[in-house]
Design a protein around this motif. Structure first.
Motif, PDB file in Angstrom:
ATOM      1  N   ARG A  46     -16.628  -8.852  20.398  1.00  0.00           N
ATOM      2  CA  ARG A  46     -17.404  -7.215  20.605  1.00  0.00           C
ATOM      3  C   ARG A  46     -16.455  -6.852  22.119  1.00  0.00           C
ATOM      4  O   ARG A  46     -16.528  -7.542  23.351  1.00  0.00           O
ATOM      5  CB  ARG A  46     -18.599  -7.337  20.617  1.00  0.00           C
ATOM      6  N   ILE A  47     -15.904  -5.930  22.117  1.00  0.00           N
ATOM      7  CA  ILE A  47     -15.367  -5.092  22.787  1.00  0.00           C
ATOM      8  C   ILE A  47     -15.543  -3.286  22.814  1.00  0.00           C
ATOM      9  O   ILE A  47     -15.526  -2.588  21.745  1.00  0.00           O
ATOM     10  CB  ILE A  47     -13.074  -4.928  23.312  1.00  0.00           C
ATOM     11  N   ARG A  48     -15.944  -2.448  23.570  1.00  0.00           N
ATOM     12  CA  ARG A  48     -15.965  -1.298  23.772  1.00  0.00           C
ATOM     13  C   ARG A  48     -14.953  -0.748  23.594  1.00  0.00           C
ATOM     14  O   ARG A  48     -13.643  -0.971  24.152  1.00  0.00           O
ATOM     15  CB  ARG A  48     -17.347  -0.750  25.047  1.00  0.00           C
ATOM     16  N   PHE A  49     -14.953   0.921  22.517  1.00  0.00           N
ATOM     17  CA  PHE A  49     -13.606   1.560  22.433  1.00  0.00           C
ATOM     18  C   PHE A  49     -13.787   2.959  22.760  1.00  0.00           C
ATOM     19  O   PHE A  49     -14.847   3.357  22.009  1.00  0.00           O
ATOM     20  CB  PHE A  49     -13.165   0.742  21.561  1.00  0.00           C
ATOM     21  N   GLN A  50     -13.101   3.696  22.543  1.00  0.00           N
ATOM     22  CA  GLN A  50     -12.941   5.561  22.507  1.00  0.00           C
ATOM     23  C   GLN A  50     -11.522   5.572  21.867  1.00  0.00           C
ATOM     24  O   GLN A  50     -10.599   5.838  22.053  1.00  0.00           O
ATOM     25  CB  GLN A  50     -13.257   5.948  23.758  1.00  0.00           C
ATOM     26  N   TYR A 105       0.512  -1.063   0.306  1.00  0.00           N
ATOM     27  CA  TYR A 105      -0.115  -0.040  -0.015  1.00  0.00           C
ATOM     28  C   TYR A 105       0.948   1.562  -0.210  1.00  0.00           C
ATOM     29  O   TYR A 105       1.878   1.056   0.588  1.00  0.00           O
ATOM     30  CB  TYR A 105      -1.054  -0.699   1.276  1.00  0.00           C
ATOM     31  N   ALA A 106      -0.029   2.458  -0.918  1.00  0.00           N
ATOM     32  CA  ALA A 106       0.628   2.986  -0.599  1.00  0.00           C
ATOM     33  C   ALA A 106       1.199   4.640   0.440  1.00  0.00           C
ATOM     34  O   ALA A 106       2.153   5.085   0.676  1.00  0.00           O
ATOM     35  CB  ALA A 106       0.358   4.482  -2.288  1.00  0.00           C
ATOM     36  N   TYR A 107       0.136   4.128   1.275  1.00  0.00           N
ATOM     37  CA  TYR A 107      -0.061   4.746   2.438  1.00  0.00           C
ATOM     38  C   TYR A 107       0.028   3.639   3.584  1.00  0.00           C
ATOM     39  O   TYR A 107      -0.388   2.808   3.985  1.00  0.00           O
ATOM     40  CB  TYR A 107      -0.789   6.200   2.936  1.00  0.00           C
ATOM     41  N   HIS A 108       0.352   4.339   4.927  1.00  0.00           N
ATOM     42  CA  HIS A 108       0.460   3.528   6.188  1.00  0.00           C
ATOM     43  C   HIS A 108       0.244   4.679   7.351  1.00  0.00           C
ATOM     44  O   HIS A 108       0.176   5.731   7.195  1.00  0.00           O
ATOM     45  CB  HIS A 108       1.515   3.007   6.151  1.00  0.00           C
ATOM     46  N   TYR A 109      -1.293   3.844   8.332  1.00  0.00           N
ATOM     47  CA  TYR A 109      -1.091   5.342   9.224  1.00  0.00           C
ATOM     48  C   TYR A 109      -1.502   4.165   9.909  1.00  0.00           C
ATOM     49  O   TYR A 109      -1.567   2.985  10.902  1.00  0.00           O
ATOM     50  CB  TYR A 109      -2.454   5.641   9.020  1.00  0.00           C
ATOM     51  N   GLY A 110      -1.091   5.012  11.354  1.00  0.00           N
ATOM     52  CA  GLY A 110      -0.988   4.032  13.278  1.00  0.00           C
ATOM     53  C   GLY A 110      -2.608   5.066  13.402  1.00  0.00           C
ATOM     54  O   GLY A 110      -2.226   5.766  13.822  1.00  0.00           O
ATOM     55  N   LEU A 111      -3.169   3.865  14.365  1.00  0.00           N
ATOM     56  CA  LEU A 111      -4.579   4.465  14.922  1.00  0.00           C
ATOM     57  C   LEU A 111      -4.547   3.368  16.296  1.00  0.00           C
ATOM     58  O   LEU A 111      -4.580   2.421  16.463  1.00  0.00           O
ATOM     59  CB  LEU A 111      -5.946   4.486  14.114  1.00  0.00           C
ATOM     60  N   LYS A 112      -4.419   4.727  17.413  1.00  0.00           N
ATOM     61  CA  LYS A 112      -4.187   4.060  18.882  1.00  0.00           C
ATOM     62  C   LYS A 112      -5.875   4.262  19.709  1.00  0.00           C
ATOM     63  O   LYS A 112      -5.289   5.666  19.736  1.00  0.00           O
ATOM     64  CB  LYS A 112      -3.275   4.550  19.908  1.00  0.00           C
ATOM     65  N   VAL A 113      -6.393   3.406  20.193  1.00  0.00           N
ATOM     66  CA  VAL A 113      -7.691   3.788  20.598  1.00  0.00           C
ATOM     67  C   VAL A 113      -7.463   3.402  22.234  1.00  0.00           C
ATOM     68  O   VAL A 113      -7.029   1.937  22.224  1.00  0.00           O
ATOM     69  CB  VAL A 113      -8.827   2.980  20.157  1.00  0.00           C
ATOM     70  N   ARG A 114      -8.149   3.381  22.880  1.00  0.00           N
ATOM     71  CA  ARG A 114      -8.315   2.879  24.095  1.00  0.00           C
ATOM     72  C   ARG A 114      -9.709   2.097  24.249  1.00  0.00           C
ATOM     73  O   ARG A 114     -11.107   2.476  23.942  1.00  0.00           O
ATOM     74  CB  ARG A 114      -9.387   4.340  24.962  1.00  0.00           C
ATOM     75  N   ILE A 115      -9.291   1.016  24.751  1.00  0.00           N
ATOM     76  CA  ILE A 115     -10.414  -0.315  25.251  1.00  0.00           C
ATOM     77  C   ILE A 115     -10.521  -0.504  27.057  1.00  0.00           C
ATOM     78  O   ILE A 115     -10.292  -0.392  26.968  1.00  0.00           O
ATOM     79  CB  ILE A 115     -10.533  -1.451  24.222  1.00  0.00           C
ATOM     80  N   TYR A 116     -12.051  -1.174  26.332  1.00  0.00           N
ATOM     81  CA  TYR A 116     -12.803  -1.212  27.882  1.00  0.00           C
ATOM     82  C   TYR A 116     -12.935  -2.538  28.300  1.00  0.00           C
ATOM     83  O   TYR A 116     -14.719  -2.716  27.530  1.00  0.00           O
ATOM     84  CB  TYR A 116     -13.482  -0.273  28.515  1.00  0.00           C
ATOM     85  N   PRO A 117     -12.445  -3.321  28.269  1.00  0.00           N
ATOM     86  CA  PRO A 117     -12.812  -5.326  28.708  1.00  0.00           C
ATOM     87  C   PRO A 117     -13.483  -5.581  29.532  1.00  0.00           C
ATOM     88  O   PRO A 117     -13.143  -4.798  30.517  1.00  0.00           O
ATOM     89  CB  PRO A 117     -11.624  -5.925  28.181  1.00  0.00           C
ATOM     90  N   SER A 118     -14.612  -6.544  30.104  1.00  0.00           N
ATOM     91  CA  SER A 118     -14.608  -7.392  30.258  1.00  0.00           C
ATOM     92  C   SER A 118     -13.805  -7.997  31.738  1.00  0.00           C
ATOM     93  O   SER A 118     -12.876  -8.117  30.622  1.00  0.00           O
ATOM     94  CB  SER A 118     -15.921  -8.106  30.034  1.00  0.00           C
ATOM     95  N   GLN A 119     -14.283  -8.860  32.229  1.00  0.00           N
ATOM     96  CA  GLN A 119     -13.227  -9.188  33.436  1.00  0.00           C
ATOM     97  C   GLN A 119     -12.897 -10.184  32.790  1.00  0.00           C
ATOM     98  O   GLN A 119     -11.301 -10.714  32.620  1.00  0.00           O
ATOM     99  CB  GLN A 119     -14.382  -9.771  34.655  1.00  0.00           C
TER     100      GLN A 119
END
Length: 422
Positions: free
Chosen positions: A165-169, A9-23
């Motif tokens: 399935r996991i919630r993120f922000q 791919y010509a372009y690359h990008y990094g994405l970091k998100v906060r996740i909220y896992p269950s126990q």
């Protein structure tokens, strides 16, 4: 039809998100992090034992048989699972084991390229946990953020291998821009738990269309001189002060670390495991919180400062500094580390590519000692020291502010460097 690899791919990008896992999801993350660390350490142990055979005077036949057994133990993922059946646990992602082996091989490759990084070492168990996984794309599957077994369900939920399935922000603006793109491939995904028990997911993304549009031309150029007196001075005569985030928290952090040390000593005397000592864990979290506060504030400052420089100038020039070498001066080490120069230069490098700008790093030799008007170089008894913040050129009589003069020399060298490459 064969799928494109991430490197294609010509372009690359990094994405970091906060996740909220269950126990339950936290337990899965821990299992995978432990398995990853174990596999990596197994490779380290096997290769260390093989290396030791060259230092011992024992039977050659025994050495050859032992080396063959050791190499067979780590030859494949299947061989590892046969020897250690617990690696077949349904919670453990096969991709995490494969990535651990790949990371070990990359560590050796990095050592052969840059010897200063050292050979792969044993990974200790700490409060920080992480592992890597990869999505699966079928040949007939459309490449996007919403296909494969690792995908975005909506603006607040993810689907990840094993975790489901996991919630993120994350930033809504960034997500809306990514969701609007036609084809975005997800590469390696890194799941991390930091020292404050926060969980994050980092995505490597690839696409043939740019993730960020190029900024309009401004016809502006700037040279930046990084220094200890302030954060930087530029060729336009402006000076940006260093916020000194570490120095502000230094005393409070030192007190918290001493308190943690005393609690650890007390727990060891009482023969209590540190992970079960509540007072130790409570104080460790406080120390981690103070450290993270310093790091996050510094990182935010560096991001905002580098983005402002790149977006407002077509050409940005700076010195190619080696912070590791400069930190050997113990009188200046803390100030240099608190500035975060190396991180700042890396941010300028990738943001220039991201926004379609030019960033040039030049040799800092004599940028401070040279008059930007006539080119006279101060030397011998007249050579400037760190105390000399202002000086007058003995050749042309021009009065200089030390850092601004250096920034103008840096910009001039960057233009010369660009002219030679074009």
């Amino acid at each position: 039809m064969k799928q494109k690899r991430m490197a294609d791919y010509a372009y690359h990008y990094g994405l970091k998100v906060r996740i909220y896992p269950s126990q339950r999801q936290k337990e899965i993350i821990k299992h995978n992090a432990d398995a990853t660390r174990f596999v990596y350490n197994e490779h380290v142990a096997v290769n260390k034992e093989i290396a030791q055979f060259g230092k011992r005077n024992i039977c050659i036949d025994f050495i050859e048989k032992r080396i063959k057994i050791l190499r067979e133990r780590i030859r494949t993922v299947t061989a590892l699972k046969d020897r250690y059946p617990w690696l077949r646990h349904p919670d453990i992602d096969a991709q995490s084991i494969a990535n651990a082996r790949q990371n070990y091989q990359r560590a050796w490759k990095q050592f052969r390229t840059v010897h200063l990084v050292g050979v792969p070492n044993f990974h200790k168990k700490t409060s920080v946990e992480s592992y890597q996984t990869n999505p699966h794309y079928n040949n007939d599957m459309k490449i996007s953020l919403f296909t494969s077994n690792a995908r975005f369900l909506d603006i607040h939920h993810l689907m990840l291998p094993k975790l489901k399935r996991i919630r993120f922000q994350s930033s809504r603006k960034v997500l809306e821009r990514l969701f609007a793109m036609k084809e975005v491939r997800i590469g390696t995904i890194t799941i991390t738990k930091d020292s404050l028990n926060r969980y994050f997911a980092s995505f490597q993304l690839g696409s043939d269309e740019p993730f960020v549009g190029a900024c309009p031309k401004t016809d502006a150029e700037i040279g930046v001189d990084l220094n200890i007196e302030n954060f930087y001075a530029d060729s336009n005569g402006e000076i940006v002060d260093n916020p000194c985030y570490y120095r502000r928290q230094k005393r409070r952090l030192a007190n918290a670390q001493r308190k943690l040390s005393r609690r650890i000593v007390r727990a060891k005397k009482e023969h209590r495991p540190l992970r079960e000592a509540k007072n130790v864990e409570k104080q460790r979290l406080l120390v981690a919180k103070l450290t993270a506060k310093v790091m996050q504030r510094r990182k935010d400052f560096l991001h905002r400062t580098s983005a402002t420089l790149i977006k407002n100038h077509d050409l940005v020039a700076a010195e190619e500094l080696r912070s590791k070498n400069m930190m050997k001066n113990h009188a200046l080490a803390m100030s240099i580390q608190d500035n975060g120069w190396r991180i700042f230069l890396n941010l300028l490098t990738y943001k220039a590519t991201l926004y379609g700008r030019k960033f040039v790093a030049v040799d800092p030799r004599n940028t401070t000692q040279t008059c930007h008007v006539c080119g006279h170089v101060m030397s011998g008894k007249g050579k400037l020291t760190l105390k000399d913040r202002e000086w007058t050129c003995p050749n042309c009589g021009m009065h200089h502010l030390r850092d601004i003069n250096a920034a103008k020399n840096i910009l001039a060298r960057a233009k010369q460097k660009l002219a030679l490459t074009q």
